[in-house]
Scaffold this active site. Structure first.
Site, PDB file in Angstrom:
ATOM      1  N   GLU A  56       0.338  -6.819   6.513  1.00  0.00           N
ATOM      2  CA  GLU A  56       0.167  -6.237   5.386  1.00  0.00           C
ATOM      3  C   GLU A  56       0.546  -6.955   4.222  1.00  0.00           C
ATOM      4  O   GLU A  56       1.830  -6.911   3.718  1.00  0.00           O
ATOM      5  CB  GLU A  56       0.840  -4.891   5.448  1.00  0.00           C
ATOM      6  CG  GLU A  56       0.484  -3.917   6.680  1.00  0.00           C
ATOM      7  CD  GLU A  56       0.777  -2.521   6.141  1.00  0.00           C
ATOM      8  OE1 GLU A  56      -0.256  -1.613   6.182  1.00  0.00           O
ATOM      9  OE2 GLU A  56       1.862  -1.974   6.181  1.00  0.00           O
TER      10      GLU A  56
ATOM     11  N   GLY B 156      -3.073   3.338   4.983  1.00  0.00           N
ATOM     12  CA  GLY B 156      -2.282   4.409   4.192  1.00  0.00           C
ATOM     13  C   GLY B 156      -3.011   5.484   3.529  1.00  0.00           C
ATOM     14  O   GLY B 156      -3.215   6.384   4.293  1.00  0.00           O
ATOM     15  N   GLY B 157      -3.489   5.259   2.427  1.00  0.00           N
ATOM     16  CA  GLY B 157      -4.194   6.234   1.572  1.00  0.00           C
ATOM     17  C   GLY B 157      -5.088   7.099   2.429  1.00  0.00           C
ATOM     18  O   GLY B 157      -5.351   8.161   2.492  1.00  0.00           O
TER      19      GLY B 157
ATOM     20  N   GLY C 173      -1.767   0.065  -1.281  1.00  0.00           N
ATOM     21  CA  GLY C 173      -2.068   1.025  -2.427  1.00  0.00           C
ATOM     22  C   GLY C 173      -2.722   0.520  -3.529  1.00  0.00           C
ATOM     23  O   GLY C 173      -2.413   1.074  -4.548  1.00  0.00           O
TER      24      GLY C 173
ATOM     25  N   ASN D 235      -0.373   5.707   8.160  1.00  0.00           N
ATOM     26  CA  ASN D 235       0.951   5.722   7.567  1.00  0.00           C
ATOM     27  C   ASN D 235       0.804   6.673   6.361  1.00  0.00           C
ATOM     28  O   ASN D 235       0.365   6.537   5.592  1.00  0.00           O
ATOM     29  CB  ASN D 235       1.359   4.339   7.016  1.00  0.00           C
ATOM     30  CG  ASN D 235       2.577   4.287   6.553  1.00  0.00           C
ATOM     31  OD1 ASN D 235       3.296   5.382   6.610  1.00  0.00           O
ATOM     32  ND2 ASN D 235       3.202   3.365   5.722  1.00  0.00           N
ATOM     33  N   TRP D 236       1.365   7.917   6.810  1.00  0.00           N
ATOM     34  CA  TRP D 236       1.539   9.032   5.860  1.00  0.00           C
ATOM     35  C   TRP D 236       2.363   8.872   4.665  1.00  0.00           C
ATOM     36  O   TRP D 236       2.512   9.806   3.577  1.00  0.00           O
ATOM     37  CB  TRP D 236       1.533  10.222   6.484  1.00  0.00           C
ATOM     38  CG  TRP D 236       0.336  10.802   7.050  1.00  0.00           C
ATOM     39  CD1 TRP D 236      -0.891  10.073   7.223  1.00  0.00           C
ATOM     40  CD2 TRP D 236      -0.008  12.155   7.909  1.00  0.00           C
ATOM     41  NE1 TRP D 236      -1.696  10.877   7.841  1.00  0.00           N
ATOM     42  CE2 TRP D 236      -1.199  11.948   8.316  1.00  0.00           C
ATOM     43  CE3 TRP D 236       0.955  12.967   8.177  1.00  0.00           C
ATOM     44  CZ2 TRP D 236      -1.746  13.212   9.238  1.00  0.00           C
ATOM     45  CZ3 TRP D 236       0.459  14.057   8.925  1.00  0.00           C
ATOM     46  CH2 TRP D 236      -0.962  14.316   9.429  1.00  0.00           C
ATOM     47  N   LYS D 237       3.243   8.031   4.738  1.00  0.00           N
ATOM     48  CA  LYS D 237       4.223   7.785   4.017  1.00  0.00           C
ATOM     49  C   LYS D 237       5.020   9.205   3.619  1.00  0.00           C
ATOM     50  O   LYS D 237       5.263  10.040   4.443  1.00  0.00           O
ATOM     51  CB  LYS D 237       3.938   7.122   2.682  1.00  0.00           C
ATOM     52  CG  LYS D 237       3.158   5.922   3.047  1.00  0.00           C
ATOM     53  CD  LYS D 237       2.665   4.878   1.750  1.00  0.00           C
ATOM     54  CE  LYS D 237       2.192   3.752   2.404  1.00  0.00           C
ATOM     55  NZ  LYS D 237       1.686   2.842   1.518  1.00  0.00           N
TER      56      LYS D 237
ATOM     57  N   HIS E  43       8.202  -2.000   7.275  1.00  0.00           N
ATOM     58  CA  HIS E  43       7.068  -1.693   6.326  1.00  0.00           C
ATOM     59  C   HIS E  43       7.591  -2.389   4.766  1.00  0.00           C
ATOM     60  O   HIS E  43       8.825  -2.249   4.606  1.00  0.00           O
ATOM     61  CB  HIS E  43       7.049  -0.364   6.157  1.00  0.00           C
ATOM     62  CG  HIS E  43       5.515   0.144   5.237  1.00  0.00           C
ATOM     63  ND1 HIS E  43       5.489  -0.115   3.763  1.00  0.00           N
ATOM     64  CD2 HIS E  43       4.260   0.121   5.596  1.00  0.00           C
ATOM     65  CE1 HIS E  43       4.224   0.409   3.179  1.00  0.00           C
ATOM     66  NE2 HIS E  43       3.597   0.259   4.361  1.00  0.00           N
TER      67      HIS E  43
ATOM     68  N   SER F  25      -5.069  -1.303   1.903  1.00  0.00           N
ATOM     69  CA  SER F  25      -6.322  -0.979   1.300  1.00  0.00           C
ATOM     70  C   SER F  25      -7.583  -0.725   2.198  1.00  0.00           C
ATOM     71  O   SER F  25      -8.663  -0.923   1.865  1.00  0.00           O
ATOM     72  CB  SER F  25      -6.696  -1.753  -0.081  1.00  0.00           C
ATOM     73  OG  SER F  25      -5.554  -1.495  -0.982  1.00  0.00           O
TER      74      SER F  25
ATOM     75  N   GLU G  31       7.602  -1.302   1.884  1.00  0.00           N
ATOM     76  CA  GLU G  31       8.316  -0.230   1.246  1.00  0.00           C
ATOM     77  C   GLU G  31       9.766  -0.405   1.598  1.00  0.00           C
ATOM     78  O   GLU G  31      10.696  -0.163   0.806  1.00  0.00           O
ATOM     79  CB  GLU G  31       7.589   0.896   1.095  1.00  0.00           C
ATOM     80  CG  GLU G  31       6.314   0.949   0.237  1.00  0.00           C
ATOM     81  CD  GLU G  31       5.199   1.746   0.438  1.00  0.00           C
ATOM     82  OE1 GLU G  31       5.521   2.853   1.280  1.00  0.00           O
ATOM     83  OE2 GLU G  31       4.071   1.585   0.410  1.00  0.00           O
TER      84      GLU G  31
HETATM   85  P1  PGA Z   1      -2.844   1.545   1.950  1.00  0.00           P
HETATM   86  O1  PGA Z   1      -1.446   1.479   2.571  1.00  0.00           O
HETATM   87  O2  PGA Z   1      -3.781   1.711   2.875  1.00  0.00           O
HETATM   88  O3  PGA Z   1      -2.706   2.978   1.062  1.00  0.00           O
HETATM   89  O4  PGA Z   1      -2.936   0.367   0.944  1.00  0.00           O
HETATM   90  C1  PGA Z   1      -1.058   0.629   3.724  1.00  0.00           C
HETATM   91  C2  PGA Z   1       0.344   0.957   4.303  1.00  0.00           C
HETATM   92  O5  PGA Z   1       1.270   0.845   3.350  1.00  0.00           O
HETATM   93  O6  PGA Z   1       0.404   0.834   5.492  1.00  0.00           O
END
Ligand code: PGA
Length: 240
Positions: free
Chosen positions: A161, A221-222, A167, A10-12, A92, A200, A94
Site C-alpha cells: 500500500e 479502504g473507502g 485515501g 479496511n473500515w478504519k 498499516h 484508492s 496509519e
Molecule cells: P483507500 O484505503 O482504499 O481508502 O485508499 C486503503 C487502506 O488504507 O487500506
C-alpha cells in the site's frame, strides 16, 4: 497454483453497529453466489460481535504482541480469535505514522498473531518522498526483512500500500503495481504468498489492477464501506 482473489475491506474508524448491520444486509443481497470465502472486512474490534461465519469473515485492524496484562487501550489477538476473527492487519501505514509502530514492534505482532492462529496481513509501502528519491525498493526490503524476520511466509498475506495512494483517490498506476509486485514475489521467494494491492482501489480501476499477474487481491479502504462498491470491485476481478 490457483490464483487467489482476495477482496479485503479496511473500515478504519467507521460505522456504528446499526450501520454495520445495514452493510451486512446489503452485502448479503449483493455478494455473488459462492464468493463469500473471498471476502474479509476489518472493522473496529467493537463491531466484531455482529459478524458470523455465515455473514462475512472479519479481522482486527491492529493486535498487540502481548495477549493480556497492563496494556491499556491495546487489542488482544487472543480475544479477537475467541470472538471469531480470522485475520488481522499488522503495520498499516496509519499505525506506522500516527501510532509510531516500528518494523521491530510489527515483527513481534506478526509472531503473536500467528501463535494465536490469526492470519496476519502485513502492510508495507513507501511515502511519496521515498518514491521520488528512488528509495521504494530499499524501503520495502527493509520493512520485509525486519518485519517478517522469522515469520512463516506460508501463513501470512502481504499487502503493498503506497502511502501516497491511501485515501487520496490516486491509485498507483498498473505499471508501478506490476513493478513492485514482481519485485516482492522475487524477494519473498514464496510462490503461494498472496500479494494484495491497496490504495484508492475503486470499481473503475479494479479490473486493470487485478489483471496484473502478481496481484492476488486488494485491501480496500473507502470503497469497502458500501456493499455495492465493495462487491463491484470483486466482480471486476477477472483473470484474463
Ligand atoms: P483507500 O484505503 O482504499 O481508502 O485508499 C486503503 C487502506 O488504507 O487500506
Amino acid at each position: 497454483m490457483v490464483r487467489s482473489k482476495l477482496c479485503f475491506g479496511n473500515w478504519k474508524l467507521n460505522k456504528t453497529p446499526q450501520e454495520a448491520q445495514a452493510f451486512l444486509a446489503d452485502f448479503k443481497e449483493l455478494c455473488p453466489e459462492g464468493a463469500l470465502k473471498h471476502f474479509c472486512v476489518f472493522p473496529t474490534d467493537l463491531l466484531g460481535g455482529i459478524f458470523s461465519k455465515e455473514s462475512l469473515s472479519w479481522g482486527g485492524q491492529n493486535v498487540y504482541f502481548e495477549n493480556t496484562g497492563a496494556f491499556t487501550g491495546e487489542s488482544s489477538a487472543q480475544t479477537l480469535k475467541s470472538m471469531g476473527a480470522s485475520h488481522c492487519l499488522v503495520g498499516h501505514s496509519e499505525r506506522r505514522s500516527i501510532f509510531g509502530e516500528t518494523n521491530e514492534i510489527l515483527n513481534k505482532k506478526m509472531k503473536n498473531a500467528l501463535v494465536q492462529d490469526l492470519t496476519p496481513v502485513f502492510c508495507i509501502g513507501e511515502s511519496l518522498e521515498q518514491r521520488e528519491s528512488g528509495k521504494t525498493f530499499s524501503v520495502l526490503k527493509e520493512q520485509i526483512s525486519i518485519g517478517l524476520e522469522g515469520v512463516d511466509l506460508k501463513k501470512i498475506i502481504l499487502a503493498y500500500e503506497p502511502v501516497w495512494a491511501i485515501g487520496t483517490g490516486k491509485a498507483a498506476t498498473p505499471e508501478m503495481v506490476k513493478e513492485v509486485h514482481d519485485y516482492l514475489r522475487e524477494l519473498c521467494e514464496e510462490p503461494d504468498l498472496p500479494l494484495l494491492y491497496g490504495g484508492s482501489v475503486k470499481p473503475v480501476n479494479a479490473a486493470e489492477l487485478y489483471e496484473i499477474k502478481n496481484v492476488n487481491g486488494f485491501l480496500i479502504g473507502g470503497a469497502s464501506l458500501k456493499a455495492d462498491s465493495f462487491c463491484e470491485i470483486f466482480k471486476n476481478m477477472k483473470v484474463v
